[in-house]
Design an enzyme around this catalytic site. Sequence first.
Site: not given
Ligand code: URA
Length: 423
Positions: A82, A161, A168, A183, A187
Amino acid sequence: MNSIEIITKKKNKLQLTKEEIAFMVNGYVSGDIPDYQMSAFLMSIVCNGMTIAETIDLTDIMIQSGETIDLSEIKGKIVDKHSTGGIGDKTTIVLAPLVASVGVNVAKMSGRGLGVTGGTIDKLESIHGFQVETTKEEFVKQVNQIGVAIMSQTGNVAPADKKIYALRDVSGTTESIPLVASSIMSKKIASGADAIVLDVKVGSGALMKTIEDAHALAHCMIEIGAHYKKPVKCVLTNMDEPLGYAIGNGIEVIESIETLKGNGPKDLEELVLTLGSLMVSIALDCSKEKASEMLQESLKNGKGYDKLKELIAYQKGDINQIEQDPYISIKSPESGFVTKIDANQIGEVVKKLGAGRMKKEDSIDHGVGIRLSVKVGDFVLENEELLRVYFDGQDVSVQEILDCFTFSQDVIEKQPLILEIIE
Ligand code: URA
């Protein structure tokens, strides 16, 4: 318990209990707490932070808000990747098929745009027909059949989220270590990976502007991972200039394809090989050097590109039809070395063209974008092409674009792309 008291408590820099955080998050998901109160709550976290205990509680509540994916039916170790998001960041589109091409299964759930440009899912949707929604069963089946799937984070994985992330994006509350960490980690944990490799971007085009903040974010995510007994490795990477040359949606997919054909920008290739060798070394239990050799071989012999074609075809996309608007060429106003290409400002220009969202309901324009013709450190002559703007009738301010560039007569020392690896 009521939301105003909880917002006020965080505004006064006090530590929240898990019940209070759950009241806000679950209330927002159920619709009992309106956008304006949740925005105020998020802003109080942006301003006053959270302890690691609060951040783990927030992560846990977001995981519990939906289902967790069981990937145990997929063969081998699943290592997820990620990125905290940057300008021109198309890494996943290159990385996922490349890693899969050396025999490591990649089950990737990605998101839509947060901040200035589209997310991986928005980018992939610029390929005509490409399907990003699926069921859990189909997702697992696809990975077992072809070794790779890139799907939209389903509504059921960490739905809290998903809803908060979208808010956000449009309430100025993206840049916060506890919010970003919870966040991402909610995930990743809910998506069922065995281990996680994180690309933490640092610089003008990143959520984390300083190396100190990037460090703090990396350590926060490693601690959350440890709480769930999931190994987490972080690569801190420079995001002062855009990654690669293309910034947009369709044009980023085209650049990803070129990279898998071996003709990609050097910085993108370096990043993919660094993240990929960490993923492959964990999955196959080999050295990073061995993993890197395997990936480089796959870039050379076209196996990574073949895997991308297989992935696109499986998800019903047509690789020959990728959205891209017509372009105009913008020339350099002077001769000199390019010393700065402000990633954040370029991102704002591309967002205004329609490549990103202003409001959470906005749709994305897949054909617009900017393709740089130079990178920081290059020498450019006056009137030589500096970049191309892809657009279709939108207002374009050439001056605003030129303001993203700084030139000098002196050669500059370029910062490395990979700043640090925290294992
Ligand atoms: N990527 C994400 O999944 N969440 C964030 O808050 C920032 C980047």
